[in-house]
Design an enzyme around this catalytic site. Structure first.
Site, PDB file in Angstrom:
ATOM      1  N   PHE B 129       9.491  -0.054  -6.025  1.00  0.00           N
ATOM      2  CA  PHE B 129       8.645  -0.157  -4.842  1.00  0.00           C
ATOM      3  C   PHE B 129       8.574  -1.623  -4.384  1.00  0.00           C
ATOM      4  O   PHE B 129       8.533  -2.539  -5.218  1.00  0.00           O
ATOM      5  CB  PHE B 129       7.243   0.375  -5.155  1.00  0.00           C
ATOM      6  N   ASP B 206       5.026   1.083 -13.578  1.00  0.00           N
ATOM      7  CA  ASP B 206       4.211   1.367 -12.396  1.00  0.00           C
ATOM      8  C   ASP B 206       4.094   2.886 -12.291  1.00  0.00           C
ATOM      9  O   ASP B 206       5.093   3.598 -12.119  1.00  0.00           O
ATOM     10  CB  ASP B 206       4.874   0.776 -11.143  1.00  0.00           C
ATOM     11  N   TYR B 231      -5.195   6.307  -4.937  1.00  0.00           N
ATOM     12  CA  TYR B 231      -5.420   6.969  -3.640  1.00  0.00           C
ATOM     13  C   TYR B 231      -4.403   8.053  -3.339  1.00  0.00           C
ATOM     14  O   TYR B 231      -4.433   8.646  -2.279  1.00  0.00           O
ATOM     15  CB  TYR B 231      -5.510   5.966  -2.486  1.00  0.00           C
ATOM     16  N   LYS B 232      -3.490   8.271  -4.298  1.00  0.00           N
ATOM     17  CA  LYS B 232      -2.495   9.318  -4.095  1.00  0.00           C
ATOM     18  C   LYS B 232      -3.003  10.608  -4.751  1.00  0.00           C
ATOM     19  O   LYS B 232      -3.925  11.246  -4.256  1.00  0.00           O
ATOM     20  CB  LYS B 232      -1.151   8.873  -4.663  1.00  0.00           C
ATOM     21  N   ARG B 378       9.909  12.364   3.419  1.00  0.00           N
ATOM     22  CA  ARG B 378       9.427  12.526   2.050  1.00  0.00           C
ATOM     23  C   ARG B 378       8.327  13.574   2.057  1.00  0.00           C
ATOM     24  O   ARG B 378       7.380  13.507   2.832  1.00  0.00           O
ATOM     25  CB  ARG B 378       8.901  11.183   1.556  1.00  0.00           C
TER      26      ARG B 378
END
Lengths: 407, 407
Positions: B129, B206, B231-232, B378
């Site tokens: 990322f 991560d 927050y996912k 995605r």
């Protein structure tokens, strides 16, 4: 004395603001608004609307829509600009909401220390807030810089002369608090900033105990860097995000070390190397704290409506009244705050032996100041949420509880 | 195909959880739960109660009371331990909630790079990322370390062989994502961690795209360091705080650089020098984000109730069903995610020319995946909030919109 408090409340142009905060059942006097501000009444509804309409309703689209506004992506700058206009005396484009005060301090102290390898000294004072000192100590150790300490007399505060004697050709940064966290002393930011600049150094003001309480003029003073927290006089809530200020003219010259995607020039390109965003946005690192900023917006609205000039005027009147009561009722205690109202911020600290033991009894009676070592009771009088009668009633209880007081 | 979706929903033991999220009016299919999770229905009430009872009612006392609980001061560890138990496969005392993922990455990569001056290389992959790569680039430049890049084939992911070929006596840290943000590839964390350890290096995973979606066993794998966002799949809300993990045995050996008062051993002593707190608490720097953690608690409760094993089973079923639809309906698109369900995380990426232009039309139709350069749509299928019928209906709209599809 209570009649006097009632008269002051009746004449207070900001008195009605106090009813716009959520009630605190059982609290007789909240005298710690400089540590955690009370929530504005609209906060719960605003959070509810945010959760239902923004988060649940817009979902991922909230980050970029509505088109033109930039959505949540622009909140760091937009909220920063509102803080700047309402409280900092700063033009747009120099302030962002992000991280905690400590993390922003780290970024900005690093940026200042790294920007000129020929200057290896950070000037700071022994009475600065612990996190400021700890951050500076860590950075000095890792970057091969030195700390030059100014010994502060908490009751006298940091003076321009002391700073003038401490800076020199090796000074990279002068790191001070504008309002001292213990004494409430207001440093002469304009004079000290000029002294730092004359020595070729940058200056960073920690505004945590100033913002929303005393008038600031960062642009006029020529301040380079500033940080501050939003959970005190800005009523952002426990652990709300901090703000950082970098003046125009330094954005291209300074580089903060925590390179994150949200401070990059095109976060969704997700390219191979980091290129900082233009302007103060590059101070942002990770995903901005959106939901955590919602209560702050309610607090900012109140400040915008009241105006910082009126807030400061009430702050002076509140601390002056509290001082009168301390003088009349608590002759044995030591005042660790300036009597000069021009040098006195929004809180007062008084010292007395046994104050540590008094705190619990005060809390039980619904009187809530806070305590700072050693033996200091700190009275934080947030102008928008504190009445003169409240100050009276709180100090009347303290008077009963201190050794030798009426029982 | 819709009948099949209905059958799968009818047989889904987690189907009822979907009704426990707040509605998203006008949204036909939310296929981006891996970017921003939906709010649990109880979030608004929980925030309301927090604001009225905790913040307004307890005020500053919330930081330390009720006595024995430690109040908000202990939330970083307490919430961290709940994440650890529900989602990380980690014993208590190794995880804290703090900052953003980027800031925690900075702290932990710095700690790892600084801990052995004889090892100057960070091994990472080109498809990690962006913020992970940017943080590492910045640290390498400032600490005189080197980056050793593994070229990743997004469709094949990072393999143990690639890592074995990259590590050596100069490796300080292996920095990888457990589930790749684009492809959804699940790295073999156990094998890769062992390879890093054989070379004498530390490893940092991560977990942003893993946590709350795939099963993790940090303790069993011997993982040294980890970070992740909330927050996912943990439904913490936009910009909610991140978590960091440091395994037992490393707490005294590693030192993170952002020395703040809330990570010190006695924050209210406010003493002259920084002494880190014992254990993982020293990963904390500034004032913990309390209000911002409240929605996360609601998300964690759902995960605790459902159990990560059931969540992962549904995740596999959702992505398998989506794959069947892609194969049947979108023969011209390229799958950038593993077909092997053991190597496939909670999201799928498909590539097709013109997908960038399709995204706007999808959003207008209430179908919300997200887009990742180049040409990637995605599909993030959050198990607790996504139904099979929703996947069907979303992909049916995509099928209509892609060039050559039915119109």
């Amino acid at each position: 004395m209570r009649d006097r408090a009632r008269e002051l409340d009746a004449a207070d142009p900001l008195a009605a603001f106090r009813d716009r905060f959520l009630p605190a059942p059982g609290v007789v006097a909240y005298l710690d608004g400089n540590s955690l501000g009370r929530p504005v009444a609209g906060v719960a509804d605003r959070l509810d609307a945010f959760v239902r309409e923004e988060w649940a309703g817009r979902l991922i689209r909230g980050w970029t829509e509505p088109a033109g506004s930039g959505g949540w992506m622009r909140w760091p700058e937009e909220v920063g600009d509102r803080i700047a206009a309402a409280a900092l005396g700063a033009a747009p484009g120099q302030t962002v909401l992000a991280d905690s005060t400590t993390v922003l301090l780290y970024k900005l102290v690093r940026a200042a220390v790294d920007h000129d390898p020929g200057r290896r000294e950070i000037v700071l004072d022994t009475d600065n807030f612990p996190t400021d000192r700890y951050v500076a100590e860590g950075i000095a150790a890792e970057r091969g810089a030195r700390l030059r300490w100014i010994e502060t007399d908490p009751a006298a505060g940091i003076t321009a002369d002391q700073v003038a004697a401490a800076v020199g050709p090796d000074t990279a940064l002068v790191l001070l608090s504008h309002v001292a966290y213990r004494s409430g002393w207001i440093a002469d930011a304009a004079a000290i900033t000029a002294i730092a600049h004359d020595a070729g150094a940058l200056v960073l003001w920690d505004l945590s105990h100033s913002v929303g309480s005393v008038e600031l003029a960062l642009d006029a003073w020529g301040v380079d860097l500033a940080v501050g927290c939003t959970y005190k006089y800005l009523n952002g809530g426990p652990g709300s995000p901090a703000f950082g200020y970098v003046r125009h003219g330094l954005h291209d010259r300074l580089r903060q070390p925590i390179q994150g995607w949200m401070g990059g020039h095109d976060p969704f390109a997700m390219g191979p190397g980091y290129t900082p965003a233009a302007g103060v946005r590059s101070l942002v690192s990770g995903t901005p704290p959106i939901l955590a900023a919602v209560p702050l917006l309610a607090g900012l609205e109140l400040l915008e409506e009241a105006g910082i000039t009126a807030v400061r005027a009430k702050s002076r009147a509140l601390t002056a009244y509290a001082l009168d009561l301390v003088d009349a009722w608590l002759p044995g205690v030591e005042l660790v705050s300036p009597r000069d109202p021009d040098r006195r911020g929004g809180h007062l600290t008084i010292r007395g032996s046994g104050f540590r033991d008094v705190l619990g009894a005060l809390w039980e009676r619904g009187v809530i100041p806070d305590y700072r070592e050693p033996d200091g009771i700190r009275l934080g009088l947030a102008p928008l949420s504190t009445s003169f009668t409240e100050v009276h009633d709180g100090l009347a209880v303290l008077r009963e509880l201190v050794p030798g007081g009426p029982s």
